[in-house]
Design a protein around this motif. Structure first.
Motif, PDB file in Angstrom:
ATOM      1  N   TYR A 201      49.251  19.855 -48.344  1.00  0.00           N
ATOM      2  CA  TYR A 201      50.455  19.048 -48.424  1.00  0.00           C
ATOM      3  C   TYR A 201      50.860  18.860 -49.884  1.00  0.00           C
ATOM      4  O   TYR A 201      50.027  18.854 -50.781  1.00  0.00           O
ATOM      5  CB  TYR A 201      50.221  17.671 -47.799  1.00  0.00           C
ATOM      6  CG  TYR A 201      49.728  17.712 -46.376  1.00  0.00           C
ATOM      7  CD1 TYR A 201      48.368  17.608 -46.086  1.00  0.00           C
ATOM      8  CD2 TYR A 201      50.618  17.870 -45.316  1.00  0.00           C
ATOM      9  CE1 TYR A 201      47.905  17.652 -44.789  1.00  0.00           C
ATOM     10  CE2 TYR A 201      50.164  17.911 -44.002  1.00  0.00           C
ATOM     11  CZ  TYR A 201      48.805  17.806 -43.744  1.00  0.00           C
ATOM     12  OH  TYR A 201      48.354  17.848 -42.454  1.00  0.00           O
ATOM     13  N   LEU A 202      52.155  18.655 -50.075  1.00  0.00           N
ATOM     14  CA  LEU A 202      52.674  18.320 -51.394  1.00  0.00           C
ATOM     15  C   LEU A 202      53.604  17.130 -51.222  1.00  0.00           C
ATOM     16  O   LEU A 202      54.716  17.271 -50.700  1.00  0.00           O
ATOM     17  CB  LEU A 202      53.416  19.506 -52.010  1.00  0.00           C
ATOM     18  CG  LEU A 202      53.694  19.398 -53.505  1.00  0.00           C
ATOM     19  CD1 LEU A 202      52.389  19.526 -54.296  1.00  0.00           C
ATOM     20  CD2 LEU A 202      54.687  20.457 -53.960  1.00  0.00           C
ATOM     21  N   GLN A 203      53.131  15.966 -51.625  1.00  0.00           N
ATOM     22  CA  GLN A 203      53.936  14.755 -51.566  1.00  0.00           C
ATOM     23  C   GLN A 203      54.684  14.613 -52.883  1.00  0.00           C
ATOM     24  O   GLN A 203      54.063  14.496 -53.941  1.00  0.00           O
ATOM     25  CB  GLN A 203      53.054  13.525 -51.334  1.00  0.00           C
ATOM     26  CG  GLN A 203      53.814  12.209 -51.308  1.00  0.00           C
ATOM     27  CD  GLN A 203      54.782  12.112 -50.144  1.00  0.00           C
ATOM     28  OE1 GLN A 203      54.420  12.423 -49.013  1.00  0.00           O
ATOM     29  NE2 GLN A 203      56.006  11.662 -50.414  1.00  0.00           N
ATOM     30  N   MET A 204      55.990  14.646 -52.805  1.00  0.00           N
ATOM     31  CA  MET A 204      56.822  14.619 -54.006  1.00  0.00           C
ATOM     32  C   MET A 204      57.645  13.338 -54.037  1.00  0.00           C
ATOM     33  O   MET A 204      58.458  13.099 -53.130  1.00  0.00           O
ATOM     34  CB  MET A 204      57.737  15.839 -54.047  1.00  0.00           C
ATOM     35  CG  MET A 204      56.972  17.160 -53.963  1.00  0.00           C
ATOM     36  SD  MET A 204      58.006  18.599 -54.237  1.00  0.00           S
ATOM     37  CE  MET A 204      59.027  18.548 -52.770  1.00  0.00           C
ATOM     38  N   ASN A 205      57.417  12.520 -55.042  1.00  0.00           N
ATOM     39  CA  ASN A 205      58.133  11.262 -55.213  1.00  0.00           C
ATOM     40  C   ASN A 205      58.930  11.281 -56.514  1.00  0.00           C
ATOM     41  O   ASN A 205      58.700  12.135 -57.378  1.00  0.00           O
ATOM     42  CB  ASN A 205      57.134  10.097 -55.238  1.00  0.00           C
ATOM     43  CG  ASN A 205      56.313  10.000 -53.973  1.00  0.00           C
ATOM     44  OD1 ASN A 205      56.788  10.250 -52.873  1.00  0.00           O
ATOM     45  ND2 ASN A 205      55.049   9.627 -54.130  1.00  0.00           N
ATOM     46  N   SER A 206      59.846  10.352 -56.632  1.00  0.00           N
ATOM     47  CA  SER A 206      60.672  10.247 -57.849  1.00  0.00           C
ATOM     48  C   SER A 206      61.245  11.604 -58.235  1.00  0.00           C
ATOM     49  O   SER A 206      61.181  12.020 -59.396  1.00  0.00           O
ATOM     50  CB  SER A 206      59.829   9.673 -59.002  1.00  0.00           C
ATOM     51  OG  SER A 206      59.296   8.413 -58.671  1.00  0.00           O
TER      52      SER A 206
ATOM     53  N   ILE B 275      53.924  13.822 -58.223  1.00  0.00           N
ATOM     54  CA  ILE B 275      53.616  14.730 -57.115  1.00  0.00           C
ATOM     55  C   ILE B 275      52.114  14.726 -56.870  1.00  0.00           C
ATOM     56  O   ILE B 275      51.324  14.741 -57.830  1.00  0.00           O
ATOM     57  CB  ILE B 275      54.132  16.150 -57.436  1.00  0.00           C
ATOM     58  CG1 ILE B 275      55.662  16.146 -57.394  1.00  0.00           C
ATOM     59  CG2 ILE B 275      53.553  17.177 -56.492  1.00  0.00           C
ATOM     60  CD1 ILE B 275      56.309  17.485 -57.713  1.00  0.00           C
ATOM     61  N   THR B 276      51.738  14.704 -55.589  1.00  0.00           N
ATOM     62  CA  THR B 276      50.329  14.692 -55.192  1.00  0.00           C
ATOM     63  C   THR B 276      50.070  15.808 -54.205  1.00  0.00           C
ATOM     64  O   THR B 276      50.786  15.954 -53.210  1.00  0.00           O
ATOM     65  CB  THR B 276      49.957  13.350 -54.554  1.00  0.00           C
ATOM     66  OG1 THR B 276      50.230  12.284 -55.471  1.00  0.00           O
ATOM     67  CG2 THR B 276      48.476  13.329 -54.190  1.00  0.00           C
ATOM     68  N   ILE B 277      49.032  16.580 -54.478  1.00  0.00           N
ATOM     69  CA  ILE B 277      48.615  17.632 -53.556  1.00  0.00           C
ATOM     70  C   ILE B 277      47.376  17.162 -52.805  1.00  0.00           C
ATOM     71  O   ILE B 277      46.518  16.467 -53.368  1.00  0.00           O
ATOM     72  CB  ILE B 277      48.338  18.964 -54.294  1.00  0.00           C
ATOM     73  CG1 ILE B 277      48.160  20.104 -53.294  1.00  0.00           C
ATOM     74  CG2 ILE B 277      47.136  18.849 -55.230  1.00  0.00           C
ATOM     75  CD1 ILE B 277      48.135  21.486 -53.938  1.00  0.00           C
ATOM     76  N   SER B 278      47.309  17.529 -51.540  1.00  0.00           N
ATOM     77  CA  SER B 278      46.137  17.195 -50.742  1.00  0.00           C
ATOM     78  C   SER B 278      45.943  18.279 -49.688  1.00  0.00           C
ATOM     79  O   SER B 278      46.862  19.056 -49.415  1.00  0.00           O
ATOM     80  CB  SER B 278      46.296  15.821 -50.080  1.00  0.00           C
ATOM     81  OG  SER B 278      47.411  15.817 -49.212  1.00  0.00           O
ATOM     82  N   ARG B 279      44.743  18.320 -49.125  1.00  0.00           N
ATOM     83  CA  ARG B 279      44.488  19.303 -48.078  1.00  0.00           C
ATOM     84  C   ARG B 279      43.662  18.673 -46.977  1.00  0.00           C
ATOM     85  O   ARG B 279      42.830  17.793 -47.232  1.00  0.00           O
ATOM     86  CB  ARG B 279      43.813  20.557 -48.639  1.00  0.00           C
ATOM     87  CG  ARG B 279      42.415  20.367 -49.161  1.00  0.00           C
ATOM     88  CD  ARG B 279      41.916  21.603 -49.888  1.00  0.00           C
ATOM     89  NE  ARG B 279      41.566  22.690 -48.983  1.00  0.00           N
ATOM     90  CZ  ARG B 279      41.300  23.937 -49.386  1.00  0.00           C
ATOM     91  NH1 ARG B 279      41.369  24.236 -50.674  1.00  0.00           N
ATOM     92  NH2 ARG B 279      40.968  24.871 -48.511  1.00  0.00           N
TER      93      ARG B 279
END
Length: 121
Positions: free
Chosen positions: A79-84, A67-71
């Motif tokens: 944003y919260l990009q959630m993979n796998s 999971i990657t958080i960005s603004r």
């Protein structure tokens, strides 16, 4: 007053991806810590990830690498990009903002309404 509006939740199969968005409005948002918590049924709310206005990030151990958080400060959006994704990621995800309210450093937390993420096995 701060308002947080989440979007992007839904149903996904294990191994899939979702991207959550949270648009923030109000005073002092540009300097706020923004982040995401989640709460699974029958469990306590837990931190997923947070990001400072300078871009420093912090993740829960359980989501590191997936999971990657960005603004985007220009859009006041986090944003919260959630993979796998795994079934254990199933929860209501809440956007939050921690705003510094005075010169002494007192803070106040604000919460979004939550968005459901369901990961099927």
């Amino acid at each position: 007053q701060v308002r947080l509006v989440e979007s992007g939740g839904g149903l996904v199969q294990a191994g899939g991806s979702l991207r959550l968005s949270c648009e923030a409005s109000g005073r002092l948002i540009s300097s706020a810590v923004l982040g995401w918590f989640r709460q699974a049924a029958g469990k306590q709310r837990e931190l997923v990830a947070r990001v400072t206005s300078a871009g420093t990030t912090h993740y829960a151990d359980s989501v590191k690498g997936r999971i990657t958080i960005s603004r985007d400060n220009a859009k006041n959006t986090v944003y919260l990009q959630m993979n796998s994704l795994k079934p254990e990621d199933t929860a209501v995800y809440y956007c939050y903002a921690q705003v510094v309210t005075n010169i002494e450093g007192a803070t106040r937390d604000f919460w979004g309404q939550g968005t459901q993420v369901t990961v099927s096995s």
